[in-house]
Design an enzyme around this catalytic site. Sequence first.
Site, PDB file in Angstrom:
ATOM      1  N   LYS A 189      44.377  68.476  -0.703  1.00 26.44           N
ATOM      2  CA  LYS A 189      44.862  68.728   0.659  1.00 26.44           C
ATOM      3  C   LYS A 189      46.296  69.206   0.588  1.00 26.44           C
ATOM      4  O   LYS A 189      47.168  68.520   0.056  1.00 26.44           O
ATOM      5  CB  LYS A 189      44.797  67.463   1.519  1.00 26.44           C
ATOM      6  N   GLY A 242      54.572  62.018  -2.123  1.00 28.96           N
ATOM      7  CA  GLY A 242      55.029  61.945  -0.745  1.00 28.96           C
ATOM      8  C   GLY A 242      55.776  60.659  -0.484  1.00 28.96           C
ATOM      9  O   GLY A 242      56.356  60.059  -1.397  1.00 28.96           O
ATOM     10  N   SER A 243      55.755  60.213   0.748  1.00 34.85           N
ATOM     11  CA  SER A 243      56.550  59.058   1.149  1.00 34.85           C
ATOM     12  C   SER A 243      55.936  57.756   0.659  1.00 34.85           C
ATOM     13  O   SER A 243      54.726  57.649   0.435  1.00 34.85           O
ATOM     14  CB  SER A 243      56.668  59.011   2.676  1.00 34.85           C
ATOM     15  N   THR A 244      56.794  56.750   0.514  1.00 23.57           N
ATOM     16  CA  THR A 244      56.330  55.434   0.096  1.00 23.57           C
ATOM     17  C   THR A 244      55.383  54.841   1.133  1.00 23.57           C
ATOM     18  O   THR A 244      54.383  54.194   0.785  1.00 23.57           O
ATOM     19  CB  THR A 244      57.529  54.504  -0.145  1.00 23.57           C
ATOM     20  N   GLY A 247      52.063  56.330   0.646  1.00 19.97           N
ATOM     21  CA  GLY A 247      51.530  55.810  -0.604  1.00 19.97           C
ATOM     22  C   GLY A 247      50.876  54.445  -0.429  1.00 19.97           C
ATOM     23  O   GLY A 247      49.825  54.157  -1.019  1.00 19.97           O
ATOM     24  N   GLU A 265      53.548  59.321  -6.722  1.00 14.37           N
ATOM     25  CA  GLU A 265      54.940  59.727  -6.951  1.00 14.37           C
ATOM     26  C   GLU A 265      55.594  59.747  -5.579  1.00 14.37           C
ATOM     27  O   GLU A 265      55.341  60.636  -4.767  1.00 14.37           O
ATOM     28  CB  GLU A 265      54.976  61.094  -7.636  1.00 14.37           C
ATOM     29  N   CYS A 299      62.430  64.430  -3.976  1.00 14.60           N
ATOM     30  CA  CYS A 299      62.289  62.976  -4.082  1.00 14.60           C
ATOM     31  C   CYS A 299      63.277  62.381  -5.065  1.00 14.60           C
ATOM     32  O   CYS A 299      63.693  61.223  -4.930  1.00 14.60           O
ATOM     33  CB  CYS A 299      60.862  62.623  -4.481  1.00 14.60           C
ATOM     34  N   GLU A 397      65.993  56.966   2.308  1.00 17.80           N
ATOM     35  CA  GLU A 397      65.816  58.350   1.878  1.00 17.80           C
ATOM     36  C   GLU A 397      65.968  59.289   3.074  1.00 17.80           C
ATOM     37  O   GLU A 397      65.188  59.245   4.024  1.00 17.80           O
ATOM     38  CB  GLU A 397      64.439  58.535   1.238  1.00 17.80           C
TER      39      GLU A 397
END
Length: 498
Positions: A189, A242-244, A247, A265, A299, A397
């Site tokens: 995606k 992407g973002s935590t 995740g 990641e 990141c 972040e």
Amino acid sequence: MSADLQTITLPTGKKLEVHTHLFINNEFVPGHGPLIETINPATEEVICAVHSADESDVNAAVEAADKCFNEVWRKVAPAEKGRLVNKLADLMERDKEELAALDALDNGKAYTVARDIDITESIGCFRYFAGWADKIHGKTIDTVADRWCYTRHEALGVVGAVIPWNYPIMMAAWKFAPALATGNCVVMKTSELTPLSMLKFAALAKEAGFPAGVVNIITGYGHTTGNFLANHKLVSKMAFTGSTGTGRKIMESSSASNLKKLQLELGGKSAQVVCADADLENAAVMACGGIFNNHGQSCNAGSRILVHSSVLDKFLELFVKATDETIILGDPFAEETYQGPQISKGQFDKILNYIKIGQEEGATLYKGGKRWGEKGYFIEPTIFINCKNNMRIMQEEIFGPVVGIATFETIDEAIAMANDSSYGLAGGVYTSSVDTAIRVSNEIKAGTVWVNTYDIFDQSTPFGGYKQSGFGKELGKYALQEYTQVKVVKFQLLNTGL
């Protein structure tokens, strides 16, 4: 012209045909989700509308990949897989300028950066892993005299991948290249913000000769399309950048569905430590790139700079000089441009809000801090000084061209400050002492630590985080482990007379 293809005009006047449909089973097919407009962040104008995938489309892509894996792809010789991956790299080389133009238009990054770094490095990534395709071996293990044991490193099957908008082609390459070389089929995606270059990539994969179902590329929103993919029980692994926060949701989906293998990641708030004995001119130039590369939308951006108090004034002078000389804002297609716009209105507003928060927290806005120009999502390179490590601009972040600078007195203090973060993706240290370099790099809790440089990558060296920056490794030999599983085969030797 098919309904899939639309003609767009680049700022240079050149016209390109772009794919707008989903790529499933080697065909561009209409999606059943909502049409998504992709925006040029430099002009705030619509480029075109692309199709998105609903649950039925995700099912179709995954089932095509699963069928191909079981009936075709797993039977293809490893050397042939490597040849196909190399052929794909050849085609990317041929169409490098078009791929770079699509990323510059869709993402806003400088065309020269997209061409010379993003696309070039992505081609190198495919070539690197193509070389591994026929070199993935198990072991023969001696146990007892009448038993024969060996291991096999087998492909997982269907890999689901979700990539971010900051490096559309490169993040795809980091996942596709090892996944294909190890014998998996992939459903990826794209970000709904930057789908165009990956739809071009899909056409190249078909031209390269990959069997139908090996490469599938869909577009859609994370909470719908991404969620359907992460929860699919025929997907053996999810690879995500992407973002935590997202995740965590993918981990929940793995747990609730089929305990699929994960590689995450995630975010970062990396520290660059400038010691008193550092080569300050080098440190200033490297630290500048470390935060402002890709408009701060990385990141691993070194968004916290920790400087020994005795050299703060000189470092700051050199850092501002490097920023002024290097970070040229403007049209992404202008030859001199280094920094284009931020990706979207939402990201633009978020960054400006963090700049406001930094001032309210008591940090000193030393440079920048404003919108650049009157059109497009441009933000000036922004430098805060007199920062405390517990400020939000030092802990959260921001994902933009904003850096906070704080001081330290001792190496112990610098290490403690660097590690005072929920993230652990990367870090850096600038020093002329090998002893200090080894000590700091060993004690920083991060997956990558650069010494006297920053943001330098090689295809052969792994990349991945500690703590809430995720787990698993991209790139290098270590990445092969992320896309394979080990089987042990044990023979009991019978008395056959042989």
